[in-house]
Write an enzyme that holds these catalytic residues in place. Structure first.
Site, PDB file in Angstrom:
ATOM      1  N   GLU A   1      -4.924  -9.238  -0.919  1.00 52.13           N
ATOM      2  CA  GLU A   1      -6.028  -8.236   0.493  1.00 52.13           C
ATOM      3  C   GLU A   1      -7.105  -8.078  -0.019  1.00 52.13           C
ATOM      4  O   GLU A   1      -7.006  -7.600  -1.096  1.00 52.13           O
ATOM      5  CB  GLU A   1      -5.612  -7.850   1.474  1.00 52.13           C
ATOM      6  CG  GLU A   1      -5.796  -7.544   3.191  1.00 52.13           C
ATOM      7  CD  GLU A   1      -4.524  -6.921   3.633  1.00 52.13           C
ATOM      8  OE1 GLU A   1      -4.138  -7.184   3.993  1.00 52.13           O
ATOM      9  OE2 GLU A   1      -5.262  -5.272   3.683  1.00 52.13           O
TER      10      GLU A   1
ATOM     11  N   GLU B   1       0.628  -1.487  -0.175  1.00 53.31           N
ATOM     12  CA  GLU B   1      -0.237  -0.299  -0.207  1.00 53.31           C
ATOM     13  C   GLU B   1       0.853   1.563   0.098  1.00 53.31           C
ATOM     14  O   GLU B   1       0.470   2.573   0.637  1.00 53.31           O
ATOM     15  CB  GLU B   1      -1.357  -0.072   0.990  1.00 53.31           C
ATOM     16  CG  GLU B   1      -2.608  -1.294   0.831  1.00 53.31           C
ATOM     17  CD  GLU B   1      -2.773  -1.055   2.099  1.00 53.31           C
ATOM     18  OE1 GLU B   1      -3.753  -0.211   2.891  1.00 53.31           O
ATOM     19  OE2 GLU B   1      -3.325  -2.534   3.279  1.00 53.31           O
TER      20      GLU B   1
END
Length: 337
Positions: free
Chosen positions: A269, A165
């Protein structure tokens, strides 16, 4: 993603030349791992020689079937949550994600437990208290070398997802705190250190958040290069504020990534918010992964973090998930890909 709070390189001649540095690939008789391409049991000089060869991860890079993964409390150090999840969904996950802070030791015991039950582990390595610039400059070299040596000694395949991220402003290593140049330099430095120590039993997953909430951040400047990446791991969730088509959630990111690499992808995810729409979201998840030959599978984030992503929070959606998970195309024994 801001909706939740966390917690091969192919074998080359250079690798073969460095194997003398790595020593024996087993920790001890009780904690040993099978050598690459070899069944457990047996002994003698030939087994010893094989044990000095790093585990060949090539068959796991793009298997015929899809990964059916999960991120679960306590796993893989404890497999109790995995057993519960298996009973709940009707199928055992073959890819288990866990989170490790920069400075933590390698969880060889957990990786070994998961492997014994036919699951590959994926570690999300999070540098909360160390800058990427310092990592790139060699400030953490003693730690990286110790970690790489432990991974090599265990000699089982593991997936490492470093500083994921990175294209988000919410992470300590994200856009507010580091530059693409430092990110790439840190990634390459870690990767090169592992290779120098013979730890080629690692699958490297480069994992941006989906671009939907951060459209102004270009991904290409953060890409370490095909020589340093095995998988592209996308992180994205179905939220009630957005359209739930697979192409809406993941399509824009896939399209952008495909302009600079063709590496296989994994939904590293993902999950869907609890509620009436969750059943439809789950159907879109399975259908989207199944339809793309370059999509390796998914990892369901089964935690209650900011939102309740746990499957058990929605009994009807869980029933739909279980029905779709029964498809033989999802899940396989990673020991026999």
């Amino acid at each position: 993603m801001q909706f939740r709070t966390r917690t091969r390189t192919a074998l080359t001649a250079v690798l073969l030349a460095t194997l003398a540095l790595s020593g024996c690939s087993v920790l001890d008789d009780s904690n040993s791992a099978s050598p690459a391409g070899q069944a457990e049991g047996g002994g003698g000089a030939s087994e010893k020689a094989d044990a000095d060869v790093p585990y060949d991860v090539t068959p796991l890079l793009k298997p015929d079937k899809k990964y059916y993964g999960a991120a679960l409390d306590g796993a893989p150090n404890s497999m109790k949550a995995v057993d519960t999840y298996t009973q709940m969904t009707g199928k055992q996950p073959n890819l288990l994600e866990y989170y490790a802070g920069w400075g933590d030791g390698f969880d060889a015991s957990g990786v070994r437990k998961a492997w014994k039950e036919g699951a590959l582990t994926l570690m999300s390595w999070e540098p909360f208290d160390t800058s990427l610039a310092d990592i790139a400059a060699g400030e953490s070299d003693a730690y990286i070398k110790k970690y790489a040596t432990a991974v090599r000694k265990l000699n089982l395949p593991v997936v490492i997802d470093f500083a994921d991220e990175f294209n988000g402003h919410w992470e300590k290593w994200g856009t507010k705190y580091t530059t693409p140049k430092d990110y790439v330099a840190a990634w390459r430095h870690i990767h090169d250190t592992f290779i120098e120590l013979g730890a080629s039993n690692v699958i490297w997953a480069w994992s941006p958040n989906i671009i939907n909430p951060v459209k102004s951040v270009e991904l290409k400047p953060y890409y370490p290069g095909d020589a340093y990446v095995d998988w592209v791991g996308l992180i994205g969730y179905w939220t009630l504020e957005e359209d739930n088509a697979f192409s809406s959630v993941f399509g824009p990111t896939i399209d952008e990534v495909r302009t600079f690499t063709k590496k296989p992808m994994l939904l590293l995810e993902t999950a869907a918010m609890a509620g009436e729409r969750r059943r439809a979201d789950i159907r879109n998840l399975f259908a989207g992964v199944e339809a793309d030959d370059n999509m390796l599978g998914f990892i369901w984030f089964n935690h209650k973090k900011r939102a309740d992503w746990r499957l058990e929070a929605s009994p009807l959606a869980l029933k739909e998930f279980k029905r779709l998970a029964a498809d033989d195309r999802f899940g396989f024994d990673v020991r026999k890909p």
